[in-house]
Design a protein around this motif. Structure first.
Motif, PDB file in Angstrom:
ATOM      1  N   ASP A 113     -50.659  23.371 -19.518  1.00 22.04           N
ATOM      2  CA  ASP A 113     -49.580  24.099 -20.197  1.00 22.04           C
ATOM      3  C   ASP A 113     -48.377  24.286 -19.277  1.00 22.04           C
ATOM      4  O   ASP A 113     -47.219  24.154 -19.702  1.00 22.04           O
ATOM      5  CB  ASP A 113     -50.087  25.466 -20.679  1.00 22.04           C
ATOM      6  N   GLN A 114     -48.637  24.583 -17.998  1.00 20.22           N
ATOM      7  CA  GLN A 114     -47.525  24.774 -17.066  1.00 20.22           C
ATOM      8  C   GLN A 114     -46.771  23.475 -16.829  1.00 20.22           C
ATOM      9  O   GLN A 114     -45.555  23.493 -16.654  1.00 20.22           O
ATOM     10  CB  GLN A 114     -48.058  25.337 -15.746  1.00 20.22           C
ATOM     11  N   ILE A 115     -47.471  22.344 -16.823  1.00 20.14           N
ATOM     12  CA  ILE A 115     -46.793  21.060 -16.656  1.00 20.14           C
ATOM     13  C   ILE A 115     -45.849  20.806 -17.825  1.00 20.14           C
ATOM     14  O   ILE A 115     -44.681  20.418 -17.642  1.00 20.14           O
ATOM     15  CB  ILE A 115     -47.828  19.928 -16.525  1.00 20.14           C
ATOM     16  N   VAL A 116     -46.332  21.012 -19.039  1.00 20.82           N
ATOM     17  CA  VAL A 116     -45.496  20.785 -20.222  1.00 20.82           C
ATOM     18  C   VAL A 116     -44.306  21.737 -20.223  1.00 20.82           C
ATOM     19  O   VAL A 116     -43.157  21.330 -20.488  1.00 20.82           O
ATOM     20  CB  VAL A 116     -46.342  20.936 -21.498  1.00 20.82           C
ATOM     21  N   GLN A 117     -44.544  23.006 -19.926  1.00 20.37           N
ATOM     22  CA  GLN A 117     -43.450  23.979 -19.937  1.00 20.37           C
ATOM     23  C   GLN A 117     -42.428  23.682 -18.841  1.00 20.37           C
ATOM     24  O   GLN A 117     -41.223  23.891 -19.035  1.00 20.37           O
ATOM     25  CB  GLN A 117     -44.019  25.388 -19.774  1.00 20.37           C
ATOM     26  N   SER A 118     -42.881  23.185 -17.694  1.00 18.76           N
ATOM     27  CA  SER A 118     -41.950  22.865 -16.607  1.00 18.76           C
ATOM     28  C   SER A 118     -41.020  21.724 -17.012  1.00 18.76           C
ATOM     29  O   SER A 118     -39.791  21.808 -16.811  1.00 18.76           O
ATOM     30  CB  SER A 118     -42.739  22.504 -15.350  1.00 18.76           C
ATOM     31  N   VAL A 119     -41.570  20.654 -17.563  1.00 17.97           N
ATOM     32  CA  VAL A 119     -40.732  19.525 -17.985  1.00 17.97           C
ATOM     33  C   VAL A 119     -39.839  19.944 -19.146  1.00 17.97           C
ATOM     34  O   VAL A 119     -38.678  19.522 -19.246  1.00 17.97           O
ATOM     35  CB  VAL A 119     -41.616  18.325 -18.360  1.00 17.97           C
ATOM     36  N   TYR A 120     -40.355  20.793 -20.025  1.00 17.97           N
ATOM     37  CA  TYR A 120     -39.567  21.259 -21.168  1.00 17.97           C
ATOM     38  C   TYR A 120     -38.340  22.037 -20.699  1.00 17.97           C
ATOM     39  O   TYR A 120     -37.215  21.790 -21.151  1.00 17.97           O
ATOM     40  CB  TYR A 120     -40.457  22.127 -22.063  1.00 17.97           C
ATOM     41  N   MET A 121     -38.537  22.997 -19.782  1.00 18.08           N
ATOM     42  CA  MET A 121     -37.418  23.795 -19.301  1.00 18.08           C
ATOM     43  C   MET A 121     -36.430  22.936 -18.506  1.00 18.08           C
ATOM     44  O   MET A 121     -35.213  23.172 -18.555  1.00 18.08           O
ATOM     45  CB  MET A 121     -37.936  24.932 -18.421  1.00 18.08           C
ATOM     46  N   GLN A 122     -36.935  21.951 -17.797  1.00 14.31           N
ATOM     47  CA  GLN A 122     -36.029  21.047 -17.079  1.00 14.31           C
ATOM     48  C   GLN A 122     -35.132  20.299 -18.060  1.00 14.31           C
ATOM     49  O   GLN A 122     -33.927  20.147 -17.820  1.00 14.31           O
ATOM     50  CB  GLN A 122     -36.843  20.065 -16.252  1.00 14.31           C
ATOM     51  N   ALA A 123     -35.703  19.814 -19.159  1.00 12.26           N
ATOM     52  CA  ALA A 123     -34.901  19.107 -20.155  1.00 12.26           C
ATOM     53  C   ALA A 123     -33.891  20.042 -20.816  1.00 12.26           C
ATOM     54  O   ALA A 123     -32.750  19.639 -21.103  1.00 12.26           O
ATOM     55  CB  ALA A 123     -35.812  18.481 -21.208  1.00 12.26           C
ATOM     56  N   ILE A 124     -34.279  21.288 -21.051  1.00 12.16           N
ATOM     57  CA  ILE A 124     -33.352  22.252 -21.656  1.00 12.16           C
ATOM     58  C   ILE A 124     -32.153  22.493 -20.736  1.00 12.16           C
ATOM     59  O   ILE A 124     -30.991  22.533 -21.186  1.00 12.16           O
ATOM     60  CB  ILE A 124     -34.088  23.572 -21.962  1.00 12.16           C
ATOM     61  N   LEU A 125     -32.411  22.632 -19.438  1.00 11.18           N
ATOM     62  CA  LEU A 125     -31.307  22.821 -18.489  1.00 11.18           C
ATOM     63  C   LEU A 125     -30.418  21.593 -18.429  1.00 11.18           C
ATOM     64  O   LEU A 125     -29.192  21.704 -18.304  1.00 11.18           O
ATOM     65  CB  LEU A 125     -31.866  23.154 -17.103  1.00 11.18           C
ATOM     66  N   GLN A 126     -31.020  20.406 -18.510  1.00 11.08           N
ATOM     67  CA  GLN A 126     -30.230  19.178 -18.486  1.00 11.08           C
ATOM     68  C   GLN A 126     -29.376  19.025 -19.748  1.00 11.08           C
ATOM     69  O   GLN A 126     -28.340  18.341 -19.719  1.00 11.08           O
ATOM     70  CB  GLN A 126     -31.158  17.978 -18.322  1.00 11.08           C
ATOM     71  N   LEU A 127     -29.782  19.644 -20.820  1.00 13.71           N
ATOM     72  CA  LEU A 127     -28.995  19.617 -22.054  1.00 13.71           C
ATOM     73  C   LEU A 127     -27.970  20.741 -22.127  1.00 13.71           C
ATOM     74  O   LEU A 127     -27.309  20.911 -23.157  1.00 13.71           O
ATOM     75  CB  LEU A 127     -29.928  19.701 -23.270  1.00 13.71           C
ATOM     76  N   GLY A 128     -27.812  21.499 -21.043  1.00 14.36           N
ATOM     77  CA  GLY A 128     -26.795  22.542 -21.002  1.00 14.36           C
ATOM     78  C   GLY A 128     -27.297  23.898 -21.404  1.00 14.36           C
ATOM     79  O   GLY A 128     -26.487  24.815 -21.614  1.00 14.36           O
ATOM     80  N   GLY A 129     -28.597  24.076 -21.522  1.00 10.75           N
ATOM     81  CA  GLY A 129     -29.136  25.364 -21.958  1.00 10.75           C
ATOM     82  C   GLY A 129     -29.046  26.449 -20.919  1.00 10.75           C
ATOM     83  O   GLY A 129     -29.273  27.606 -21.238  1.00 10.75           O
ATOM     84  N   GLY A 130     -28.721  26.127 -19.664  1.00 12.04           N
ATOM     85  CA  GLY A 130     -28.644  27.157 -18.636  1.00 12.04           C
ATOM     86  C   GLY A 130     -27.265  27.760 -18.465  1.00 12.04           C
ATOM     87  O   GLY A 130     -27.077  28.621 -17.599  1.00 12.04           O
ATOM     88  N   ALA A 131     -26.298  27.358 -19.278  1.00  9.06           N
ATOM     89  CA  ALA A 131     -24.935  27.889 -19.148  1.00  9.06           C
ATOM     90  C   ALA A 131     -24.863  29.329 -19.641  1.00  9.06           C
ATOM     91  O   ALA A 131     -25.526  29.703 -20.623  1.00  9.06           O
ATOM     92  CB  ALA A 131     -23.951  27.015 -19.925  1.00  9.06           C
ATOM     93  N   GLN A 132     -24.076  30.142 -18.939  1.00 11.29           N
ATOM     94  CA  GLN A 132     -23.872  31.520 -19.349  1.00 11.29           C
ATOM     95  C   GLN A 132     -22.932  31.578 -20.543  1.00 11.29           C
ATOM     96  O   GLN A 132     -22.231  30.615 -20.869  1.00 11.29           O
ATOM     97  CB  GLN A 132     -23.299  32.335 -18.180  1.00 11.29           C
ATOM     98  N   GLN A 133     -22.911  32.727 -21.204  1.00 12.38           N
ATOM     99  CA  GLN A 133     -22.058  32.910 -22.366  1.00 12.38           C
ATOM    100  C   GLN A 133     -20.590  32.770 -21.966  1.00 12.38           C
ATOM    101  O   GLN A 133     -20.110  33.416 -21.053  1.00 12.38           O
ATOM    102  CB  GLN A 133     -22.308  34.294 -22.986  1.00 12.38           C
ATOM    103  N   GLY A 134     -19.892  31.869 -22.662  1.00 13.70           N
ATOM    104  CA  GLY A 134     -18.484  31.627 -22.393  1.00 13.70           C
ATOM    105  C   GLY A 134     -18.230  30.529 -21.384  1.00 13.70           C
ATOM    106  O   GLY A 134     -17.061  30.155 -21.188  1.00 13.70           O
ATOM    107  N   GLU A 135     -19.263  29.999 -20.726  1.00 15.39           N
ATOM    108  CA  GLU A 135     -19.085  28.912 -19.770  1.00 15.39           C
ATOM    109  C   GLU A 135     -19.290  27.569 -20.455  1.00 15.39           C
ATOM    110  O   GLU A 135     -19.975  27.468 -21.462  1.00 15.39           O
ATOM    111  CB  GLU A 135     -20.079  29.050 -18.613  1.00 15.39           C
ATOM    112  N   GLN A 136     -18.650  26.555 -19.898  1.00 13.38           N
ATOM    113  CA  GLN A 136     -18.804  25.203 -20.418  1.00 13.38           C
ATOM    114  C   GLN A 136     -20.158  24.642 -19.970  1.00 13.38           C
ATOM    115  O   GLN A 136     -20.441  24.581 -18.781  1.00 13.38           O
ATOM    116  CB  GLN A 136     -17.678  24.305 -19.899  1.00 13.38           C
ATOM    117  N   PRO A 137     -21.007  24.257 -20.901  1.00 13.34           N
ATOM    118  CA  PRO A 137     -22.318  23.728 -20.498  1.00 13.34           C
ATOM    119  C   PRO A 137     -22.177  22.419 -19.724  1.00 13.34           C
ATOM    120  O   PRO A 137     -21.326  21.594 -20.026  1.00 13.34           O
ATOM    121  CB  PRO A 137     -23.043  23.502 -21.835  1.00 13.34           C
ATOM    122  N   GLN A 138     -23.007  22.258 -18.734  1.00 11.10           N
ATOM    123  CA  GLN A 138     -23.080  21.031 -17.965  1.00 11.10           C
ATOM    124  C   GLN A 138     -24.261  20.211 -18.497  1.00 11.10           C
ATOM    125  O   GLN A 138     -25.409  20.598 -18.332  1.00 11.10           O
ATOM    126  CB  GLN A 138     -23.262  21.330 -16.469  1.00 11.10           C
TER     127      GLN A 138
END
Length: 214
Positions: A113-138
């Motif tokens: 489960d941790q392996i799947v969640q780790s890759v999942y969160m990495q993909a979310i960050l790569q899609l710009g999910g880690g941007a703060q409110q009002g910032e341009q997603p990378q």
């Protein structure tokens, strides 16, 4: 007593007279022939041989685990020794970390489960999910695609070897990431058309962040 002067005798060693006839009192010893200097002929210049064409490359065969060129696989004894050494080193590191941070919990053991969640969160960050409110997603589309494909390969190789809960977690993560990838790529395409002034395109703006299902 003074030495008597010896008479000076001149010996005519010519074999022929002035008119070319042989002299009867000539020395019968044959005259030594003078050596004739021999001029060596120049050696012919070497002719450069035509270069041989390089050999045609042999067709490469598919990788074979029994190929003698491949390194031998580790033996079961070597695998067990490396496992024990790794665990011992990891435990010493955990003890050192907890000693430097009193009250820190022991890190949980790695699971599927941790392996799947780790890759999942990495993909979310790569899609710009880690941007703060009002910032341009990378957005890193190539990196996100690799992460999603990684989970797809994991699902393919683990088919039939997962519990119902693990199978549900893996398939749900792949489904959500694929939808988020399509949403981001379509938003980026619309934003590019708006900046280029394409007719009928909506006003540009930062692409929306993908929704993260918790």
């Amino acid at each position: 007593m003074p030495e008597q002067n010896k008479p000076f005798v001149i010996t005519d060693r010519r074999k022929f007279t002035a008119d070319g006839t042989p002299r009867p009192d000539a020395d019968p010893t044959p005259e030594r022939e003078r050596p004739v200097a021999v001029v060596p002929e120049p050696a012919p210049e070497p002719v450069a041989a035509a270069p041989e064409p390089p050999p045609a490359p042999e067709p490469q065969a598919a990788e074979d685990p029994n190929d003698p060129g491949m390194p031998p696989p580790p033996t079961p004894e070597q695998m067990e020794q490396s496992r024990l050494a790794y665990q011992s080193t990891a435990e010493r590191i955990d003890i050192a970390i907890r000693s430097a941070n009193p009250g820190m919990d022991h890190p949980p053991a790695m699971s599927f489960d941790q392996i799947v969640q780790s890759v999942y969160m990495q993909a979310i960050l790569q899609l710009g999910g880690g941007a703060q409110q009002g910032e341009q997603p990378q957005v890193d589309l190539l990196g996100a695609r690799q992460s999603i494909d990684m989970l797809g390969i994991l699902a393919e190789k683990c088919a039939g070897n997962l519990s119902a809960q693990e199978d549900l977690l893996l398939n749900s993560a792949i489904f959500e990431l694929r939808l988020a990838f399509l949403e981001i790529t379509q938003a980026l395409a619309r934003s590019a058309q708006a900046r280029a002034g394409a007719p009928g395109a909506p006003a540009g703006g930062p692409p929306p962040r993908p929704s993260i299902v918790r």
